[in-house]
Design a protein around this motif. Sequence first.
Motif, PDB file in Angstrom:
ATOM      1  N   HIS A  26       7.536  41.047  28.017  1.00 44.61           N
ATOM      2  CA  HIS A  26       7.206  42.294  27.334  1.00 44.61           C
ATOM      3  C   HIS A  26       6.211  42.045  26.201  1.00 44.61           C
ATOM      4  N   GLN A  27       6.337  40.909  25.529  1.00 49.07           N
ATOM      5  CA  GLN A  27       5.378  40.577  24.467  1.00 49.07           C
ATOM      6  C   GLN A  27       3.977  40.438  25.050  1.00 49.07           C
TER       7      GLN A  27
ATOM      8  N   MET B  10      12.869  32.908  22.497  1.00 50.86           N
ATOM      9  CA  MET B  10      12.715  34.166  23.220  1.00 50.86           C
ATOM     10  C   MET B  10      13.027  33.938  24.692  1.00 50.86           C
ATOM     11  N   GLY B  11      13.720  34.884  25.312  1.00 52.47           N
ATOM     12  CA  GLY B  11      14.000  34.807  26.732  1.00 52.47           C
ATOM     13  C   GLY B  11      12.807  35.237  27.558  1.00 52.47           C
ATOM     14  N   ILE B  12      12.898  35.066  28.867  1.00 51.67           N
ATOM     15  CA  ILE B  12      11.792  35.396  29.767  1.00 51.67           C
ATOM     16  C   ILE B  12      11.427  36.875  29.688  1.00 51.67           C
ATOM     17  N   SER B  13      12.425  37.747  29.670  1.00 50.26           N
ATOM     18  CA  SER B  13      12.146  39.183  29.623  1.00 50.26           C
ATOM     19  C   SER B  13      11.435  39.569  28.332  1.00 50.26           C
TER      20      SER B  13
ATOM     21  N   TRP C  61       5.490  35.637  36.729  1.00 54.65           N
ATOM     22  CA  TRP C  61       4.510  34.606  36.354  1.00 54.65           C
ATOM     23  C   TRP C  61       5.147  33.527  35.500  1.00 54.65           C
ATOM     24  N   LEU C  62       5.999  33.918  34.570  1.00 53.41           N
ATOM     25  CA  LEU C  62       6.619  32.959  33.654  1.00 53.41           C
ATOM     26  C   LEU C  62       7.539  31.967  34.360  1.00 53.41           C
ATOM     27  N   GLN C  63       7.875  32.231  35.620  1.00 55.84           N
ATOM     28  CA  GLN C  63       8.775  31.347  36.359  1.00 55.84           C
ATOM     29  C   GLN C  63       8.061  30.537  37.435  1.00 55.84           C
ATOM     30  N   THR C  64       6.716  30.544  37.398  1.00 55.97           N
ATOM     31  CA  THR C  64       5.949  29.798  38.387  1.00 55.97           C
ATOM     32  C   THR C  64       5.809  28.325  37.990  1.00 55.97           C
ATOM     33  N   LYS C  65       5.460  27.498  38.974  1.00 54.38           N
ATOM     34  CA  LYS C  65       5.248  26.069  38.711  1.00 54.38           C
ATOM     35  C   LYS C  65       4.093  25.859  37.746  1.00 54.38           C
ATOM     36  N   MET C  66       3.066  26.700  37.838  1.00 53.81           N
ATOM     37  CA  MET C  66       1.933  26.583  36.942  1.00 53.81           C
ATOM     38  C   MET C  66       2.378  26.665  35.490  1.00 53.81           C
TER      39      MET C  66
END
Length: 295
Positions: free
Chosen positions: A212-213, A205-208, A255-260
């Motif tokens: 959405h999920q 699954m991609g980031i987008s 959020w999905l692209q953060t270092k955390m």
Amino acid sequence: MSAKQNRILIFGAGVIGSAYALKFIEAGIDITMFARSSRYTTLKENGLQYNEKGKIKSIKVNVIDNLENDDVYDFIFVTVRYDQVESALLSLKDNRSKNIVTMTNNSLGFSAWLDIAHDRLLPAFPGFGGQIKDGILYARFPPKALATSIFGEINGLVTERVKNLTKLFEAAKLPYTINNDMKAFLITHSISDIALLGALYTENMGISEKAHQITVVLKMYLMAIQKAGVDINPSVFKVVLKCPNLILDLFFRIWLQTKMVKDMMLPDFANSANREVVQLRNDLLKFLSQNGVTP
């Protein structure tokens, strides 16, 4: 009894247990850690190693791998994953310590835990995270405005032991919040982990799509627990239900692209977190079914 006079056992030497142990030891509180296998050996030989502003330091810690029933502590902090809590409580069943603080999610309620720990149970949730890499603790302590340790009696009363627990956190300069509905808080928080981590570890699954999920699952389960009679706690999650999907999708894409999140994808963390999410989801569905709700 002052905070420094308390005798504390940290049952579980992962990130959460190690971070609490570090802060309590630095505050001069009598701490013992319960660990097994290689983690026990590492703590025994090297002390509690941790990263502080890029420097690796070590602090001496008392560590055991066997707990006698008459080895009594003022508080036992159970700092294992949700899928390991019942096993941990069973191993503590005959120990004579009066207060067992469970530092983890709970999406089902406390019946099973109370059957084992009875009135010794004091539910809580940690206010920080991090990772252990090569035996070294890399803890992340977010600002108080973002996260605090949460604890409270199941019945919502502020008892003497809750007051004693606040003294421990104040001595260690750890921010905390007393919550008067820990069942609602832990179920609500479990939903956030089910939505966030569930999407994070979904393959192909991609980031987008993942963002959405998260939005869809979060709203679905929040509405479901409301139908089951659970108050959304903390109330900030009520905003999620009113927020348009497009805005939430954008927030979660960021959020999905953060270092955390990148840290959370490390194999050691991801494998254990995925197992925990599976049990959280299964237990949440069980809880909803018991209350006549289908999400």
